[in-house]
Design an enzyme around this catalytic site. Structure first.
Site, short mmCIF file in Angstrom:
data_model
loop_
_atom_site.label_atom_id
_atom_site.label_comp_id
_atom_site.label_asym_id
_atom_site.label_seq_id
_atom_site.Cartn_x
_atom_site.Cartn_y
_atom_site.Cartn_z
N TRP A 137 0.84 -1.21 0.00
CA TRP A 137 0.00 0.00 0.00
C TRP A 137 0.87 1.26 0.00
O TRP A 137 0.65 2.18 -0.78
CB TRP A 137 -0.93 0.01 1.22
CG TRP A 137 -1.84 1.19 1.27
CD1 TRP A 137 -3.07 1.31 0.69
CD2 TRP A 137 -1.58 2.46 1.91
NE1 TRP A 137 -3.60 2.57 0.95
CE2 TRP A 137 -2.71 3.28 1.68
CE3 TRP A 137 -0.51 2.96 2.65
CZ2 TRP A 137 -2.79 4.59 2.18
CZ3 TRP A 137 -0.59 4.26 3.14
CH2 TRP A 137 -1.73 5.06 2.90
N GLY A 156 -4.68 -2.91 -2.52
CA GLY A 156 -4.64 -3.02 -1.07
C GLY A 156 -5.31 -1.87 -0.35
O GLY A 156 -5.43 -1.88 0.88
N ASP A 157 -5.77 -0.87 -1.10
CA ASP A 157 -6.45 0.26 -0.48
C ASP A 157 -7.93 -0.08 -0.34
O ASP A 157 -8.64 -0.27 -1.33
CB ASP A 157 -6.29 1.53 -1.33
CG ASP A 157 -6.86 2.74 -0.62
OD1 ASP A 157 -6.12 3.39 0.14
OD2 ASP A 157 -8.06 3.02 -0.81
N VAL A 158 -8.39 -0.17 0.90
CA VAL A 158 -9.76 -0.63 1.16
C VAL A 158 -10.80 0.27 0.52
O VAL A 158 -11.77 -0.20 -0.09
CB VAL A 158 -10.01 -0.74 2.69
CG1 VAL A 158 -11.46 -1.10 2.96
CG2 VAL A 158 -9.08 -1.78 3.30
N TRP A 193 -11.57 7.28 -4.89
CA TRP A 193 -11.36 8.05 -3.66
C TRP A 193 -12.24 9.30 -3.65
O TRP A 193 -12.79 9.67 -2.60
CB TRP A 193 -9.90 8.44 -3.51
CG TRP A 193 -9.01 7.28 -3.16
CD1 TRP A 193 -9.29 6.28 -2.29
CD2 TRP A 193 -7.71 7.03 -3.66
NE1 TRP A 193 -8.25 5.39 -2.23
CE2 TRP A 193 -7.26 5.83 -3.05
CE3 TRP A 193 -6.86 7.68 -4.57
CZ2 TRP A 193 -6.00 5.27 -3.31
CZ3 TRP A 193 -5.62 7.14 -4.83
CH2 TRP A 193 -5.19 5.94 -4.21
#
Length: 201
Positions: A137, A156-158, A193
């Site tokens: 990450w 890997g970024d939730v 995001w």
């Protein structure tokens, strides 16, 4: 982000999922610009220090780190002899160990930004994750936000992963979905995001 890339993304998204397409239409183009204003080692250390913390808490801890450091360069301050002083700023022992390892590598000349910049994201991540406590990450965030690499999907970024899953299908792997947007997968992460209003840095 050029309008051409945005138009291409809309076409891909429309074929994948109406919800994804609508999210991109509503948000409009996203912008990606690397920020290499600080030395790479310092940015890495700050990223590790802020892991799993709110933005406010991470900023508060880093301010204490800078005060403790005083006039000394951060990479000189971060060494095992100052372990307890760094720990007292609010960092866990594991984070202090990682930060000291990063600083040691920098002092040895192994974290020169201009050496890592030309590498593809996979090789760059391999170099960075070889450092104790630096995970995939963190390597992905450095590639996207420090080097401005356009083609990194941070699975890997939730927030990015869950948002893409929600806007497409829980039955489809996000890595496969993101591959449709190569060679501009970093922009896909920026769309996700922005959609949840949760930038990672």
């Amino acid at each position: 982000m050029s309008e051409a890339i945005h138009t291409r993304f809309l076409a891909i998204a429309e074929a994948l999922s109406p919800a994804l397409h609508d999210a991109m239409v509503r948000g409009g183009p996203v912008a990606l610009q690397g920020d290499a204003g600080a030395p790479l080692a310092e940015r890495l250390c700050r990223s590790v220090a802020g892991q799993q913390l709110s933005v406010k808490a991470a900023r508060s801890i880093w301010t204490r780190v800078e005060v403790a450091c005083g006039e000394m360069a951060l990479t000189e301050f971060f060494h095992d002899g100052n372990f307890e002083a760094i720990r007292a700023c609010g960092l866990s022992s594991a984070k202090v160990r990682s930060i000291c390892a990063i600083a040691a590598e920098a002092r040895a000349g192994g974290l020169e930004a201009e050496t890592l910049r030309p590498l593809d994201p996979v090789e760059r991540a391999s170099r960075l994750t070889a450092l104790w406590g630096v995970g995939q990450w963190t390597a992905d965030m450095i590639s996207i936000f420090y080097f401005g690499d356009e083609d990194v999907w941070p699975d890997g970024d939730v927030a990015a992963r869950k948002t893409l899953t929600r806007l497409t299908s829980p039955r489809r792997k996000t890595v496969r979905t993101a591959a449709r947007f190569a060679p501009h997968r970093s922009y896909l992460a920026l769309y996700m995001w922005r959609h949840v209003d949760a930038p990672p840095l």
